[in-house]
Design a protein around this motif. Sequence first.
Motif, mmCIF file in Angstrom:
data_model
loop_
_atom_site.group_PDB
_atom_site.id
_atom_site.type_symbol
_atom_site.label_atom_id
_atom_site.label_comp_id
_atom_site.label_asym_id
_atom_site.label_seq_id
_atom_site.Cartn_x
_atom_site.Cartn_y
_atom_site.Cartn_z
ATOM 1 N N LEU A 111 -31.457 115.539 65.142
ATOM 2 C CA LEU A 111 -32.373 114.921 64.184
ATOM 3 C C LEU A 111 -33.271 115.999 63.578
ATOM 4 C CD1 LEU A 111 -33.678 112.475 62.793
ATOM 5 C CD2 LEU A 111 -35.110 112.189 64.838
ATOM 6 N N LEU A 112 -33.181 116.143 62.256
ATOM 7 C CA LEU A 112 -34.064 117.049 61.534
ATOM 8 C C LEU A 112 -35.183 116.220 60.913
ATOM 9 C CD1 LEU A 112 -31.501 119.371 59.673
ATOM 10 C CD2 LEU A 112 -32.460 119.627 61.969
ATOM 11 N N LYS A 113 -36.399 116.483 61.341
ATOM 12 C CA LYS A 113 -37.560 115.728 60.860
ATOM 13 C C LYS A 113 -38.280 116.493 59.741
ATOM 14 C CE LYS A 113 -39.198 112.509 62.590
ATOM 15 N NZ LYS A 113 -39.071 111.069 62.262
ATOM 16 N N ASN A 114 -38.859 115.718 58.813
ATOM 17 C CA ASN A 114 -39.731 116.273 57.773
ATOM 18 C C ASN A 114 -39.023 117.338 56.925
ATOM 19 O OD1 ASN A 114 -41.988 114.709 58.800
ATOM 20 N ND2 ASN A 114 -42.080 116.202 60.482
ATOM 21 N N CYS A 115 -37.884 116.948 56.375
ATOM 22 C CA CYS A 115 -37.091 117.855 55.544
ATOM 23 C C CYS A 115 -37.472 117.709 54.065
ATOM 24 C CB CYS A 115 -35.603 117.548 55.674
ATOM 25 S SG CYS A 115 -34.964 117.531 57.355
ATOM 26 N N ASN A 116 -37.551 118.820 53.377
ATOM 27 C CA ASN A 116 -37.686 118.819 51.919
ATOM 28 C C ASN A 116 -36.280 119.057 51.360
ATOM 29 O OD1 ASN A 116 -38.588 118.842 49.300
ATOM 30 N ND2 ASN A 116 -39.661 120.802 49.449
ATOM 31 N N ILE A 117 -35.564 117.983 51.104
ATOM 32 C CA ILE A 117 -34.124 118.044 50.839
ATOM 33 C C ILE A 117 -33.840 118.332 49.372
ATOM 34 C CG2 ILE A 117 -31.978 116.710 50.841
ATOM 35 C CD1 ILE A 117 -33.107 115.127 53.213
ATOM 36 N N PHE A 118 -32.920 119.281 49.142
ATOM 37 C CA PHE A 118 -32.436 119.513 47.784
ATOM 38 C C PHE A 118 -31.311 118.531 47.493
ATOM 39 C CE2 PHE A 118 -29.324 121.735 44.951
ATOM 40 C CZ PHE A 118 -30.046 121.557 43.778
ATOM 41 N N ASP A 119 -31.548 117.656 46.517
ATOM 42 C CA ASP A 119 -30.544 116.707 46.066
ATOM 43 C C ASP A 119 -29.736 117.384 44.964
ATOM 44 O OD1 ASP A 119 -29.062 114.688 44.853
ATOM 45 O OD2 ASP A 119 -30.622 113.169 45.114
ATOM 46 N N LEU A 165 -27.092 116.464 43.494
ATOM 47 C CA LEU A 165 -26.560 115.554 42.481
ATOM 48 C C LEU A 165 -27.594 115.283 41.386
ATOM 49 C CD1 LEU A 165 -24.810 113.043 44.894
ATOM 50 C CD2 LEU A 165 -23.694 114.766 43.474
ATOM 51 N N LYS A 166 -28.854 115.136 41.780
ATOM 52 C CA LYS A 166 -29.914 114.838 40.816
ATOM 53 C C LYS A 166 -30.710 116.073 40.399
ATOM 54 C CE LYS A 166 -30.567 110.095 42.485
ATOM 55 N NZ LYS A 166 -31.529 109.125 43.073
ATOM 56 N N GLY A 167 -30.536 117.172 41.134
ATOM 57 C CA GLY A 167 -31.267 118.381 40.802
ATOM 58 C C GLY A 167 -32.750 118.284 41.084
ATOM 59 N N GLN A 168 -33.091 117.677 42.217
ATOM 60 C CA GLN A 168 -34.500 117.517 42.571
ATOM 61 C C GLN A 168 -34.658 117.540 44.088
ATOM 62 O OE1 GLN A 168 -35.066 113.742 40.575
ATOM 63 N NE2 GLN A 168 -34.770 112.582 42.457
ATOM 64 N N PHE A 169 -35.912 117.539 44.543
ATOM 65 C CA PHE A 169 -36.212 117.583 45.970
ATOM 66 C C PHE A 169 -36.888 116.285 46.408
ATOM 67 C CE2 PHE A 169 -35.924 121.942 44.574
ATOM 68 C CZ PHE A 169 -35.296 122.600 45.614
ATOM 69 N N ASP A 210 -30.110 124.986 38.554
ATOM 70 C CA ASP A 210 -28.705 125.144 38.177
ATOM 71 C C ASP A 210 -28.025 126.224 39.014
ATOM 72 O OD1 ASP A 210 -28.647 123.137 36.180
ATOM 73 O OD2 ASP A 210 -29.647 124.494 34.772
ATOM 74 N N GLY A 211 -28.795 127.237 39.414
ATOM 75 C CA GLY A 211 -28.252 128.234 40.326
ATOM 76 C C GLY A 211 -27.871 127.626 41.667
ATOM 77 N N LEU A 212 -28.719 126.733 42.177
ATOM 78 C CA LEU A 212 -28.410 126.043 43.434
ATOM 79 C C LEU A 212 -27.190 125.139 43.284
ATOM 80 C CD1 LEU A 212 -31.974 125.126 44.749
ATOM 81 C CD2 LEU A 212 -30.334 126.668 45.839
ATOM 82 N N LYS A 213 -27.103 124.452 42.152
ATOM 83 C CA LYS A 213 -25.925 123.610 41.917
ATOM 84 C C LYS A 213 -24.653 124.443 41.887
ATOM 85 C CE LYS A 213 -27.964 119.747 39.316
ATOM 86 N NZ LYS A 213 -27.918 119.008 38.028
ATOM 87 N N SER A 265 -23.278 118.248 48.937
ATOM 88 C CA SER A 265 -24.506 117.453 48.804
ATOM 89 C C SER A 265 -24.854 116.868 50.164
ATOM 90 C CB SER A 265 -24.330 116.343 47.768
ATOM 91 O OG SER A 265 -23.294 115.453 48.142
ATOM 92 N N ILE A 266 -26.116 116.489 50.312
ATOM 93 C CA ILE A 266 -26.586 115.914 51.578
ATOM 94 C C ILE A 266 -26.563 114.397 51.444
ATOM 95 C CG2 ILE A 266 -28.535 115.753 53.176
ATOM 96 C CD1 ILE A 266 -29.295 118.606 52.376
ATOM 97 N N GLU A 267 -25.500 113.803 51.960
ATOM 98 C CA GLU A 267 -25.295 112.356 51.878
ATOM 99 C C GLU A 267 -24.682 111.860 53.181
ATOM 100 O OE1 GLU A 267 -23.799 110.867 47.865
ATOM 101 O OE2 GLU A 267 -23.023 112.923 47.900
ATOM 102 N N GLU A 268 -24.921 110.601 53.476
ATOM 103 C CA GLU A 268 -24.344 110.000 54.672
ATOM 104 C C GLU A 268 -22.818 110.049 54.629
ATOM 105 O OE1 GLU A 268 -26.051 106.115 54.986
ATOM 106 O OE2 GLU A 268 -28.092 106.872 55.275
ATOM 107 N N GLU A 269 -22.220 110.330 55.773
ATOM 108 C CA GLU A 269 -20.779 110.416 55.993
ATOM 109 C C GLU A 269 -20.173 111.742 55.539
ATOM 110 O OE1 GLU A 269 -19.468 108.229 57.907
ATOM 111 O OE2 GLU A 269 -21.280 107.009 57.837
#
Length: 381
Positions: A3-11, A13-17, A322-325, A343-347
């Motif tokens: 379990l990773l708690k308190n993550c600032n996740i890079f999305d 797909l949407k290009g946001q955190f 865009d560099g991250l994408k 991407s960080i998504e379930e499954e």
Amino acid sequence: MLLLKNCNIFDSLKGQFFLSDILVEGSKIKSVKKNIIVDNLDTHVVDVKENIVCPGFIDAHSHIGMWTLNDSGNDANECVKPLTPVLRAIDGLNPYDEAFKEAYSSGITTVMICPGSGNAIGGQAAIIKTYGTSVEDMIIKSPAAMKLALGENPKNVYSAQRKSPSSRMATAFLIKEMLNKAEKYYEEEKNGLNHEYDEELEAFLPVFNGEMPLKIHVHRLDDIMMAIRIAEEFQIDYTLDHCTEGYLAVEYIKEKNVPVMLGPLFSFATKVETRDASAEAPRVFNDKGVLISLISDHPFMNCKFLPLYAGLLSRYGLDMIDGLKALTINPAKALNIDDRVGSIEEEKDADLVVFNGEPLETTTKVLLTIINGNIVYKDLD
């Protein structure tokens, strides 16, 4: 579980955190949401402290593990005949190459390894994770592409041996000759017709049935156009790898809806055909909506520096997002593995990287790398 708690996740797909927790079970991401609570006392809990968490980076063109520092040279090129479609990258792979540790400690968790570009048809590429105790542990997909090369490399290799191909004409002819034979073989196979088994032509069946693309090494603009022409003639999928002068015909390439693999961009121009390389090419392609991926071509640019080079591109107009994408979801789509990574998504595969700052900044460190749910690198306080 992890379990990773308190993550600032890079999305990607949407290009946001966004802030959330990530629960990992086995090799997969089980849940992505805030305030996850688990009753399992064996769960390993890591407080990320709102540091950035990215999907594992993907290097879509590499010779890592095939081109190592040893007395016998490299295991990526078999330059004794120009057409070698039966050769498999995984059979030249050394999974114990120290470069793999450098890769995952820099955030790179997936790579496409491919034969070199000495041959017009070099063989079968594979997609692997950068951590595993054996080749079999690492494989995502093999074969995953058929490597082709146009331009100077096959010319230089075989003209030195006084063999064909020693010109671009001969390189194109030999490739098309084999593709014609392979297409006929495929049609006979599809229609249930009897024919003599041919191991070389058999290797092209996944190409003609749409299971894997051609992976075409190209630098000069005329070679890029030749690659497109050949692929369209046989109506098969392909990627343009390196694509050094492609920015000169970005509108045309955009119309083709083809993935472009760019790099290495900051290496010394050792060949005439790379002298017009431009660090502005990623921005030019990206602005036109071309699906770009940034590649290392390891060892010609050490893959551990790929995130830093992606960051340097901001100086030449490529936005950091865009560099991250271009290191995550874009190569996942280009390699047709976005159902598993990118991407960080379930499954999806639990390939995650924690950074202590902006991921592409030179001063940023990797704090944690997770591959298939396992912590493979850790530099936490």
